[in-house]
Design an enzyme around this catalytic site. Structure first.
Site, short mmCIF file in Angstrom:
data_model
loop_
_atom_site.label_atom_id
_atom_site.label_comp_id
_atom_site.label_asym_id
_atom_site.label_seq_id
_atom_site.Cartn_x
_atom_site.Cartn_y
_atom_site.Cartn_z
CD GLU A 96 -24.02 14.42 11.86
OE1 GLU A 96 -22.87 15.04 11.70
OE2 GLU A 96 -24.51 13.69 12.98
CB CYS A 129 -18.36 19.03 4.66
SG CYS A 129 -17.36 17.93 5.48
CB CYS A 136 -14.89 6.08 9.44
SG CYS A 136 -13.70 6.35 8.85
CB CYS A 140 -8.58 8.71 12.99
SG CYS A 140 -8.58 8.30 11.41
CB CYS A 143 -12.13 11.13 14.45
SG CYS A 143 -13.23 11.39 13.32
CB CYS A 359 -11.85 17.91 11.39
SG CYS A 359 -12.34 19.44 9.85
N1 SAH Z 1 -11.64 9.89 6.68
C1 SAH Z 1 -10.85 11.22 5.79
C2 SAH Z 1 -12.07 12.31 6.04
C3 SAH Z 1 -12.92 12.42 7.12
S1 SAH Z 1 -11.93 13.13 8.02
C4 SAH Z 1 -9.43 11.40 6.59
O1 SAH Z 1 -9.14 10.82 7.56
O2 SAH Z 1 -8.69 12.54 5.79
C5 SAH Z 1 -11.26 14.85 7.86
C6 SAH Z 1 -9.89 15.54 8.52
O3 SAH Z 1 -11.19 15.43 9.99
C7 SAH Z 1 -8.90 14.36 8.79
O4 SAH Z 1 -8.27 15.44 8.23
C8 SAH Z 1 -8.75 14.26 9.89
O5 SAH Z 1 -7.99 14.15 10.66
C9 SAH Z 1 -9.69 15.31 10.77
N2 SAH Z 1 -10.71 15.44 12.26
C10 SAH Z 1 -10.98 14.15 12.63
N3 SAH Z 1 -11.15 14.49 13.96
C11 SAH Z 1 -10.88 15.52 14.12
C12 SAH Z 1 -11.24 16.58 15.41
N4 SAH Z 1 -12.11 15.52 16.59
N5 SAH Z 1 -10.46 17.33 15.26
C13 SAH Z 1 -9.68 17.91 13.96
N6 SAH Z 1 -9.78 17.22 13.00
C14 SAH Z 1 -10.26 16.21 13.03
#
Ligand code: SAH
Length: 371
Positions: A96, A129, A136, A140, A143, A359
């Protein structure tokens, strides 16, 4: 290259394209013609490269040599003008990519395609983006992409291809049109470092998006933070911190067991910033978990003395995510606590939440309902 084999040109550097044309007994300047056509003029087919003689184009067709742009299979358009693209790659995998025209929400009308293009041409500014992996591996806990696990890395051509496919669709072309890139889509760019860095070079030199308009975000792959600092052409750096201490961070981001906050911040302090450049720390606010005033105070202590700003993102919810979004007041208080102790902090408005474009919501969502 084997005769008769399928070949993709997107992702090749000028030098590689030059070798390619020389192997085909063509003059070396044809390498530059292909480079210019693919990256700057955004052609989708070798047949569109009008600077090449017909015979050479026919030969490329016979040999099944392709540009190799990802195919846009679906577009979800949100009322704030955000567009989430589903892209199919050559092996059938998909990723995406998100297009975010800048401007006030509501000004973009009902979110129809025509409105989105109006939004761009009115503000002349947008952010794409970009994804770096299929899925991934970082896991996290807040996410959605993590639920997919990692399928594979994207090639440099697939990373650049996302950008070009969106630019073509939006009829936008840098450098005249102002486009920012954030490598914050699906995947962890620093676990696909070489392809990511190659893509950046092609985007800067070929597509002509300045490196100062690019930001890469990492979950905190410490050795690659050092490596990025040594790259002559590089985006700005954002670090997903998301917690003020190791106890909370390990709970949210298991990768913290490998590289904890001290390690991460040591790498961040070592990072060679350019003139007036700042590091960005991203901080996803989860209700009752990391969004209290005491967490904000702890955060300012840890970041003291750094050339840094904090981007606060209230959790974007999703199915299977066991955290709650904090209310607006908690977010405002958190921000105020940082700002009062002179740590610049900004609240990021979610973009395209209703189409799962925000995000942490990217998840090859063929299974989600279309709007
Ligand atoms: N893997 C990289 C880039 C992708 S995530 C990283 O971790 O930075 C991009 C951003 O989205 C990150 O800062 C992450 O903390 C945030 N993010 C992930 N899941 C989210 C969610 N459910 N709500 C808000 N931000 C989120």
């Amino acid at each position: 290259m084997n005769k008769g084999s399928k070949t993709t040109l997107l992702g090749l550097e000028l030098q590689e394209l030059t070798e390619f044309v020389e192997e085909a007994a063509e003059p070396s300047y044809r390498g530059r013609q292909i480079y210019q056509a693919m990256y700057s003029d955004q052609v989708a087919e070798t047949d569109e490269i009008s600077t090449l003689p017909k015979e050479f184009r026919d030969q490329l067709n016979r040999r099944r040599v392709k540009v190799g742009l990802p195919e846009i299979t679906k577009k979800f358009i949100a009322s704030d003008g955000t567009v989430r693209y589903l892209m199919r790659l050559a092996d059938g995998e998909s990723v995406e990519t998100v297009w975010m025209p800048e401007g006030d929400e509501g000004e973009t009308g009902d979110g129809s395609e025509a409105d989105v293009q109006v939004a761009f041409h009115k503000w002349n500014r947008a952010t794409i983006c970009v994804s770096s992996q299929v899925g991934c591996a970082v896991n996290c806990q807040f996410c959605l992409t993590a639920l997919l696990e990692v399928k594979r890395n994207l090639s440099a051509g697939e990373i650049v291809g996302q950008v070009i496919a969106v630019l073509r669709d939006q009829q936008v072309s840098p450098p005249n049109d102002r486009v920012n890139l954030v490598f914050m889509g699906m995947g962890e760019p620093f676990l696909n470092f070489d392809n990511f860095v190659k893509a950046v070079r092609l985007l800067v030199n070929g597509v002509q998006i300045p490196e100062s308009r690019m930001t890469v975000s990492t979950a905190g792959i410490v050795p690659r933070i050092h490596d990025l600092g040594r790259e002559p052409v590089r985006p700005k750096l954002a670090i997903s911190l998301n917690a003020p201490n190791d106890e909370i961070r390990t709970r949210l981001m298991p990768i913290n067991k490998k590289w904890n906050i001290d390690h991460l911040l040591a790498a961040a302090r070592d990072f060679p910033l350019r003139n007036r450049e700042k590091l960005t720390f991203e901080y996803v606010l989860l209700s009752g978990v990391n969004d209290r005033v005491q967490h904000a105070r702890e955060l300012t202590e840890r970041l003291r003395g750094m050339q840094a700003k904090v981007n606060l993102i209230a959790l974007n919810p999703g199915p299977g995510i066991a955290f709650q979004t904090p209310d607006e007041q908690a977010v405002n208080v958190f921000q105020k606590t940082l700002v009062d102790s002179r740590l610049p902090a900004f609240i990021r408005r979610p973009r395209g939440r209703e189409i799962y474009a925000a995000c942490g919501q990217l998840k090859r969502t063929v299974e989600l309902t279309t709007h």
